[in-house]
Scaffold this motif. Sequence first.
Motif, PDB file in Angstrom:
ATOM      1  N   UNK A   1      14.380  68.270  23.086  1.00 26.36           N
ATOM      2  CA  UNK A   1      15.649  68.904  22.721  1.00 26.36           C
ATOM      3  C   UNK A   1      16.799  67.939  22.983  1.00 26.36           C
ATOM      4  N   UNK A   2      16.790  67.302  24.141  1.00 27.87           N
ATOM      5  CA  UNK A   2      17.831  66.325  24.476  1.00 27.87           C
ATOM      6  C   UNK A   2      17.858  65.177  23.459  1.00 27.87           C
ATOM      7  N   UNK A   3      16.681  64.636  23.131  1.00 32.62           N
ATOM      8  CA  UNK A   3      16.618  63.510  22.194  1.00 32.62           C
ATOM      9  C   UNK A   3      17.181  63.899  20.826  1.00 32.62           C
ATOM     10  N   UNK A   4      16.900  65.125  20.389  1.00 29.07           N
ATOM     11  CA  UNK A   4      17.415  65.568  19.092  1.00 29.07           C
ATOM     12  C   UNK A   4      18.912  65.847  19.152  1.00 29.07           C
ATOM     13  N   UNK A   5      19.406  66.307  20.300  1.00 30.90           N
ATOM     14  CA  UNK A   5      20.846  66.512  20.431  1.00 30.90           C
ATOM     15  C   UNK A   5      21.592  65.187  20.362  1.00 30.90           C
ATOM     16  N   UNK A   6      20.982  64.129  20.866  1.00 28.21           N
ATOM     17  CA  UNK A   6      21.593  62.798  20.744  1.00 28.21           C
ATOM     18  C   UNK A   6      21.755  62.414  19.281  1.00 28.21           C
ATOM     19  N   UNK A   7      20.755  62.750  18.476  1.00 30.28           N
ATOM     20  CA  UNK A   7      20.838  62.445  17.047  1.00 30.28           C
ATOM     21  C   UNK A   7      21.932  63.279  16.388  1.00 30.28           C
TER      22      UNK A   7
ATOM     23  N   UNK B   1      16.197  49.688  33.992  1.00 26.13           N
ATOM     24  CA  UNK B   1      16.959  50.640  34.800  1.00 26.13           C
ATOM     25  C   UNK B   1      17.063  51.967  34.069  1.00 26.13           C
ATOM     26  N   UNK B   2      16.796  53.055  34.766  1.00 21.64           N
ATOM     27  CA  UNK B   2      16.856  54.378  34.163  1.00 21.64           C
ATOM     28  C   UNK B   2      18.308  54.809  33.960  1.00 21.64           C
ATOM     29  N   UNK B   3      18.540  55.621  32.925  1.00 22.84           N
ATOM     30  CA  UNK B   3      19.874  56.132  32.642  1.00 22.84           C
ATOM     31  C   UNK B   3      19.964  57.601  33.055  1.00 22.84           C
ATOM     32  N   UNK B   4      21.101  57.980  33.615  1.00 18.33           N
ATOM     33  CA  UNK B   4      21.377  59.391  33.915  1.00 18.33           C
ATOM     34  C   UNK B   4      21.771  60.064  32.605  1.00 18.33           C
ATOM     35  N   UNK B   5      20.869  60.885  32.045  1.00 17.41           N
ATOM     36  CA  UNK B   5      21.126  61.452  30.720  1.00 17.41           C
ATOM     37  C   UNK B   5      21.710  62.866  30.780  1.00 17.41           C
ATOM     38  N   UNK B   6      21.407  63.624  31.831  1.00 22.09           N
ATOM     39  CA  UNK B   6      22.071  64.913  32.033  1.00 22.09           C
ATOM     40  C   UNK B   6      21.839  65.386  33.455  1.00 22.09           C
TER      41      UNK B   6
END
Length: 287
Positions: free
Chosen positions: A104-110, A37-42
């Motif tokens: 950019x999103x993936x790095x902001x998660x980190x 299932x996909x996640x709503x990330x932004x």
Amino acid sequence: MHYIFELCPKCMDKLVERKIDDFQEYIAGYCPNCGSMLENVFSGRNKADDVLYKITLDKILDKDKWDEKCQETIMKIGESNKEETLKEMSIEGSTIFVGDLLHTYLNLRILDQMDTIVSYRVIPDFPYARPFTMLCPDCGQETVYRKQELNKESMKHGLYCEKCKEWVMYKVSPKSQVDDTKYYLEAVLEKVKREVKEQITYKLQNLYDKKIEHDRIIVLDKARNIEDVLSILEAYNIPYDINPPYPYKVPEIKPTFKNEWTEEEIRKLIEANPGLSITVDELNALN
């Protein structure tokens, strides 16, 4: 109308953009590769674009916690070696990443996991709302983001449990650092020394919504992003207009270059040095 961006929590390799009229109508999709299932990330009101985002490292907030693990994190984000990472850490405003919306999103998660240790900036501002949730460790209820004024200069902000009436995670920052107001700044640099213009231009490099034409600068940005420019303008007594009025104290810096000498300064200089004969034009020509 809204745009929701979904991401597979396992594959994490592609954003799925979906347009909806009402969030209540939203039903998560499924990954075509693995079936998860996909996640709503932004989400936001704009379609995805081809803008390249830059993440700059502003300050290390807690040097005692800046251990090898944190260095490895910055190395991972910037795909740099240890020597390059240590150099980036020592330079305020150094760029640690440039890339597209997904990465950019993936790095902001980190970086979210290092929020109390490092201060960073995204240029241009990340234009979408990112759901960030954390459960209260005591009662298990989902926390909410909250700001609280401590005094005239400081704000407490972070994640708060409304059931326990306690902060789960927070930090204290100057009000200017959490102010989301966009300030319109304009200044004319016609009579400003070349070296000072270069200082200002350098600080403008990390601002997105700016215009430099002839000897005029125009900027639209948040307080925390323009305070370095304001410091230079104040230090060299360069007139500027800002709207809405800037409510914070501008950090003081010591001028690196001498401003133009004035008649009053020359008079005091001659009084302190009897026998000295020099004019304003002659002294300014030496600068």
